[in-house]
Write a protein that holds these residues in place. Structure first.
Motif, PDB file in Angstrom:
ATOM      1  N   ASP A 100       0.821  -1.212   0.000  1.00  6.86           N
ATOM      2  CA  ASP A 100       0.000   0.000   0.000  1.00  6.86           C
ATOM      3  C   ASP A 100       0.859   1.268   0.000  1.00  6.86           C
ATOM      4  OD1 ASP A 100       0.923  -0.539   2.563  1.00  6.86           O
ATOM      5  OD2 ASP A 100      -0.786   0.443   3.547  1.00  6.86           O
ATOM      6  N   LYS A 101       2.185   1.076   0.213  1.00  6.97           N
ATOM      7  CA  LYS A 101       3.088   2.222   0.280  1.00  6.97           C
ATOM      8  C   LYS A 101       4.010   2.315  -0.930  1.00  6.97           C
ATOM      9  CE  LYS A 101       3.572   1.361   5.299  1.00  6.97           C
ATOM     10  NZ  LYS A 101       3.260  -0.083   5.279  1.00  6.97           N
ATOM     11  N   LEU A 102       4.281   1.169  -1.572  1.00  7.05           N
ATOM     12  CA  LEU A 102       5.260   1.123  -2.659  1.00  7.05           C
ATOM     13  C   LEU A 102       4.687   0.387  -3.870  1.00  7.05           C
ATOM     14  CD1 LEU A 102       8.425   0.151  -0.555  1.00  7.05           C
ATOM     15  CD2 LEU A 102       7.936   2.402  -1.559  1.00  7.05           C
ATOM     16  N   PRO A 103       5.131   0.743  -5.097  1.00  7.63           N
ATOM     17  CA  PRO A 103       4.602   0.128  -6.324  1.00  7.63           C
ATOM     18  C   PRO A 103       5.276  -1.222  -6.623  1.00  7.63           C
ATOM     19  CG  PRO A 103       6.181   1.820  -6.908  1.00  7.63           C
ATOM     20  CD  PRO A 103       6.076   1.848  -5.409  1.00  7.63           C
ATOM     21  N   ILE A 104       4.890  -2.240  -5.863  1.00  8.42           N
ATOM     22  CA  ILE A 104       5.560  -3.549  -5.911  1.00  8.42           C
ATOM     23  C   ILE A 104       4.760  -4.549  -6.736  1.00  8.42           C
ATOM     24  CG2 ILE A 104       6.186  -5.561  -4.484  1.00  8.42           C
ATOM     25  CD1 ILE A 104       6.630  -3.557  -2.155  1.00  8.42           C
ATOM     26  N   PHE A 105       5.473  -5.392  -7.483  1.00  6.88           N
ATOM     27  CA  PHE A 105       4.894  -6.643  -7.974  1.00  6.88           C
ATOM     28  C   PHE A 105       5.953  -7.733  -7.864  1.00  6.88           C
ATOM     29  CE2 PHE A 105       6.581  -4.661 -11.842  1.00  6.88           C
ATOM     30  CZ  PHE A 105       7.210  -5.708 -12.495  1.00  6.88           C
ATOM     31  N   ILE A 106       5.494  -8.975  -7.842  1.00 12.66           N
ATOM     32  CA  ILE A 106       6.367 -10.122  -7.554  1.00 12.66           C
ATOM     33  C   ILE A 106       6.350 -11.082  -8.736  1.00 12.66           C
ATOM     34  CG2 ILE A 106       6.637 -12.168  -6.074  1.00 12.66           C
ATOM     35  CD1 ILE A 106       5.357 -10.417  -3.807  1.00 12.66           C
ATOM     36  N   THR A 107       7.526 -11.560  -9.133  1.00 20.34           N
ATOM     37  CA  THR A 107       7.602 -12.603 -10.157  1.00 20.34           C
ATOM     38  C   THR A 107       8.004 -13.932  -9.522  1.00 20.34           C
ATOM     39  OG1 THR A 107       9.920 -12.103 -10.665  1.00 20.34           O
ATOM     40  CG2 THR A 107       8.233 -10.979 -11.976  1.00 20.34           C
ATOM     41  N   ARG A 108       7.455 -15.002 -10.072  1.00 20.31           N
ATOM     42  CA  ARG A 108       7.838 -16.357  -9.658  1.00 20.31           C
ATOM     43  C   ARG A 108       8.399 -17.089 -10.879  1.00 20.31           C
ATOM     44  NH1 ARG A 108       2.467 -18.146  -6.186  1.00 20.31           N
ATOM     45  NH2 ARG A 108       2.992 -17.057  -4.233  1.00 20.31           N
ATOM     46  N   PRO A 109       9.686 -16.918 -11.160  1.00 15.42           N
ATOM     47  CA  PRO A 109      10.266 -17.643 -12.292  1.00 15.42           C
ATOM     48  C   PRO A 109      10.392 -19.129 -12.012  1.00 15.42           C
ATOM     49  CG  PRO A 109      11.959 -16.437 -11.089  1.00 15.42           C
ATOM     50  CD  PRO A 109      10.642 -16.046 -10.484  1.00 15.42           C
ATOM     51  N   PHE A 110      10.069 -19.924 -13.020  1.00 14.14           N
ATOM     52  CA  PHE A 110      10.350 -21.361 -12.976  1.00 14.14           C
ATOM     53  C   PHE A 110      11.801 -21.552 -13.404  1.00 14.14           C
ATOM     54  CE2 PHE A 110       5.951 -21.363 -12.328  1.00 14.14           C
ATOM     55  CZ  PHE A 110       5.493 -22.630 -12.002  1.00 14.14           C
ATOM     56  N   ASN A 111      12.223 -22.767 -13.672  1.00 14.25           N
ATOM     57  CA  ASN A 111      13.611 -23.008 -14.073  1.00 14.25           C
ATOM     58  C   ASN A 111      13.960 -22.153 -15.286  1.00 14.25           C
ATOM     59  OD1 ASN A 111      14.178 -25.191 -12.212  1.00 14.25           O
ATOM     60  ND2 ASN A 111      12.831 -26.449 -13.462  1.00 14.25           N
ATOM     61  N   TYR A 112      15.096 -21.499 -15.235  1.00 15.83           N
ATOM     62  CA  TYR A 112      15.598 -20.820 -16.424  1.00 15.83           C
ATOM     63  C   TYR A 112      17.108 -20.956 -16.468  1.00 15.83           C
ATOM     64  CZ  TYR A 112      16.525 -16.703 -13.394  1.00 15.83           C
ATOM     65  OH  TYR A 112      16.969 -15.843 -12.410  1.00 15.83           O
ATOM     66  N   THR A 113      17.654 -20.832 -17.660  1.00 17.75           N
ATOM     67  CA  THR A 113      19.075 -21.135 -17.826  1.00 17.75           C
ATOM     68  C   THR A 113      19.640 -20.333 -18.994  1.00 17.75           C
ATOM     69  OG1 THR A 113      20.650 -22.975 -17.910  1.00 17.75           O
ATOM     70  CG2 THR A 113      18.758 -23.103 -19.408  1.00 17.75           C
ATOM     71  N   GLY A 114      20.941 -20.421 -19.163  1.00 20.31           N
ATOM     72  CA  GLY A 114      21.603 -19.736 -20.265  1.00 20.31           C
ATOM     73  C   GLY A 114      23.093 -19.629 -20.014  1.00 20.31           C
ATOM     74  N   VAL A 115      23.790 -18.969 -20.925  1.00 20.37           N
ATOM     75  CA  VAL A 115      25.237 -18.781 -20.813  1.00 20.37           C
ATOM     76  C   VAL A 115      25.539 -17.968 -19.551  1.00 20.37           C
ATOM     77  CG1 VAL A 115      27.251 -17.713 -21.895  1.00 20.37           C
ATOM     78  CG2 VAL A 115      25.571 -18.915 -23.309  1.00 20.37           C
ATOM     79  N   GLY A 116      26.466 -18.476 -18.758  1.00 14.35           N
ATOM     80  CA  GLY A 116      26.880 -17.762 -17.558  1.00 14.35           C
ATOM     81  C   GLY A 116      26.293 -18.295 -16.269  1.00 14.35           C
ATOM     82  N   GLN A 117      25.338 -19.218 -16.361  1.00 15.36           N
ATOM     83  CA  GLN A 117      24.787 -19.788 -15.127  1.00 15.36           C
ATOM     84  C   GLN A 117      25.791 -20.761 -14.523  1.00 15.36           C
ATOM     85  OE1 GLN A 117      21.172 -22.208 -15.436  1.00 15.36           O
ATOM     86  NE2 GLN A 117      20.427 -21.305 -13.520  1.00 15.36           N
ATOM     87  N   ALA A 118      25.913 -20.732 -13.201  1.00 16.78           N
ATOM     88  CA  ALA A 118      26.894 -21.581 -12.510  1.00 16.78           C
ATOM     89  C   ALA A 118      26.605 -23.050 -12.764  1.00 16.78           C
ATOM     90  CB  ALA A 118      26.856 -21.300 -11.007  1.00 16.78           C
ATOM     91  N   ASP A 119      27.681 -23.856 -12.881  1.00 15.79           N
ATOM     92  CA  ASP A 119      27.476 -25.262 -13.240  1.00 15.79           C
ATOM     93  C   ASP A 119      27.120 -26.154 -12.048  1.00 15.79           C
ATOM     94  OD1 ASP A 119      29.967 -25.663 -12.065  1.00 15.79           O
ATOM     95  OD2 ASP A 119      31.030 -25.662 -13.974  1.00 15.79           O
ATOM     96  N   ASN A 120      26.754 -25.543 -10.897  1.00 15.64           N
ATOM     97  CA  ASN A 120      26.122 -26.376  -9.866  1.00 15.64           C
ATOM     98  C   ASN A 120      24.616 -26.470 -10.111  1.00 15.64           C
ATOM     99  OD1 ASN A 120      25.624 -23.733  -9.144  1.00 15.64           O
ATOM    100  ND2 ASN A 120      26.540 -23.855  -7.116  1.00 15.64           N
ATOM    101  N   PHE A 121      24.132 -25.764 -11.152  1.00 17.60           N
ATOM    102  CA  PHE A 121      22.756 -25.950 -11.605  1.00 17.60           C
ATOM    103  C   PHE A 121      22.736 -27.047 -12.667  1.00 17.60           C
ATOM    104  CE2 PHE A 121      22.675 -21.779  -9.685  1.00 17.60           C
ATOM    105  CZ  PHE A 121      21.420 -21.719  -9.089  1.00 17.60           C
ATOM    106  N   LEU A 122      21.604 -27.696 -12.805  1.00 18.83           N
ATOM    107  CA  LEU A 122      21.528 -28.941 -13.568  1.00 18.83           C
ATOM    108  C   LEU A 122      21.940 -28.824 -15.034  1.00 18.83           C
ATOM    109  CD1 LEU A 122      20.795 -31.912 -13.696  1.00 18.83           C
ATOM    110  CD2 LEU A 122      18.416 -31.258 -14.044  1.00 18.83           C
ATOM    111  N   LEU A 123      21.302 -27.941 -15.801  1.00 17.56           N
ATOM    112  CA  LEU A 123      21.611 -27.873 -17.233  1.00 17.56           C
ATOM    113  C   LEU A 123      23.026 -27.364 -17.508  1.00 17.56           C
ATOM    114  CD1 LEU A 123      18.222 -26.845 -18.898  1.00 17.56           C
ATOM    115  CD2 LEU A 123      19.220 -29.119 -18.580  1.00 17.56           C
ATOM    116  N   PRO A 124      23.525 -26.338 -16.788  1.00 17.83           N
ATOM    117  CA  PRO A 124      24.931 -25.970 -16.993  1.00 17.83           C
ATOM    118  C   PRO A 124      25.902 -27.096 -16.654  1.00 17.83           C
ATOM    119  CG  PRO A 124      23.763 -24.186 -15.928  1.00 17.83           C
ATOM    120  CD  PRO A 124      22.824 -25.362 -15.943  1.00 17.83           C
TER     121      PRO A 124
END
Length: 298
Positions: A155-179
């Motif tokens: 009620d005080k700030l213009p907030i919205f929230i995102t809930r990303p599912f799995n995402y990946t790409g160049v530069g993601q640390a390789d302790n994540f599954l696809l990297p």
């Protein structure tokens, strides 16, 4: 350009997602400022720990952002220190919102990145924002707690929230599954240890995710919580097949029982209906294309 002449602040700018969001916001006309806990010599960067409320107040007053993308978090579920999840993801976020509220500069929007981990992995099918939450680890609990805490400021700030599912790409640390998978194929490894490979998950390309984030900042769905996902699932077995096809290399897959989660749902898929209703038609590249990009770069 809708951001022309305006200022954007990205917390966690030097993380995997931050680089991509910075480029997308720059392309939209924003002057991009970054916040991080480690030293950096990059332009318009401020080294600030989110747990240092005083330094955070000073940073907000200095930057006077028009939009904020809050990405700073302990993001790896296997991180060993449970306290760090709550300190950074909950207390750090609260400090940020308090600093912004104290600032005299009006804001257009604050995007707070949560996680689809809040849904847990006990409910199959297509998960919408109305699906009951069921967090199963400290990371997911801290993200859900962050969501509830952020709503106290809605009620005080213009907030919205995102809930990303799995995402990946160049530069993601390789302790994540696809990297991890990509790294083994790039190195022509003979063998890889994985968990259950007959599970289906929703994967988004980080480049598409950042376009969705910037489009959401433009549309300003204040007070809303929005899934960011492809609405399509791939099995880990398919990801392995794509890597084999692209590289021409095959490796031995060993299933390590220690990596197999008990009672794991076979298929987890996000529902992107709300996202597309807000920002219009939006797609993520097919997983094979994303894996090809990862195998050719980095």
């Amino acid at each position: 350009m809708f951001g022309s002449g305006k200022r954007a602040l990205i917390t966690g700018i030097n993380g995997f997602t931050g680089h991509y969001v910075a480029a997308e916001l720059s392309a939209a006309g924003y002057r991009v400022f970054g916040l991080g806990s480690l030293p950096s010599c990059q332009t318009d960067y401020l080294q600030v720990n989110l747990l240092d409320a005083h330094a955070l107040n000073d940073a907000i007053e200095k930057v006077k952002p028009d939009v904020i993308v809050h990405l700073a978090a302990i993001a790896f579920v296997g991180h060993g220190d449970a306290n760090a999840f709550y300190n950074v993801n909950v207390i750090g976020t609260r400090n940020l919102l308090q600093a912004v509220h104290r600032s005299s500069h009006p804001l257009d929007a604050i995007l707070i990145a949560s996680s689809a981990n809040v849904y847990g992995n006990s409910i199959g099918g297509r998960l919408a924002e109305t699906t009951p939450t069921d967090p199963l680890n400290d990371y997911a609990v801290s993200k859900l707690a962050m969501e509830y805490m952020a709503k106290l400021w809605s009620d005080k700030l213009p907030i919205f929230i995102t809930r990303p599912f799995n995402y990946t790409g160049v530069g993601q640390a390789d302790n994540f599954l696809l990297p991890k998978l990509v790294k083994h194929y790039k190195e022509n490894a003979a063998m890889i240890e994985l968990g259950n490979i007959d599970v289906w998950r929703d994967f988004t390309d980080v480049r598409a995710l950042t376009k969705a984030y910037v489009a959401l900042l433009q549309m300003r769905p204040l007070g809303e919580t929005i899934n960011v996902c492809s609405g399509k699932t791939y099995s880990l077995r398919e990801a392995i097949r794509f890597c084999e096809k692209i590289t021409g290399h095959s490796l031995e897959i060993r299933v390590n029982p220690a990596f197999v989660r008990p009672n794991e749902v076979k298929r987890l898929c996000g529902d992107a209906t709300k996202l597309r209703a807000i920002i219009g038609e939006w797609q993520t590249p097919p997983l094979e294309e994303t894996l090809g990009w990862m195998l050719e770069n980095g």
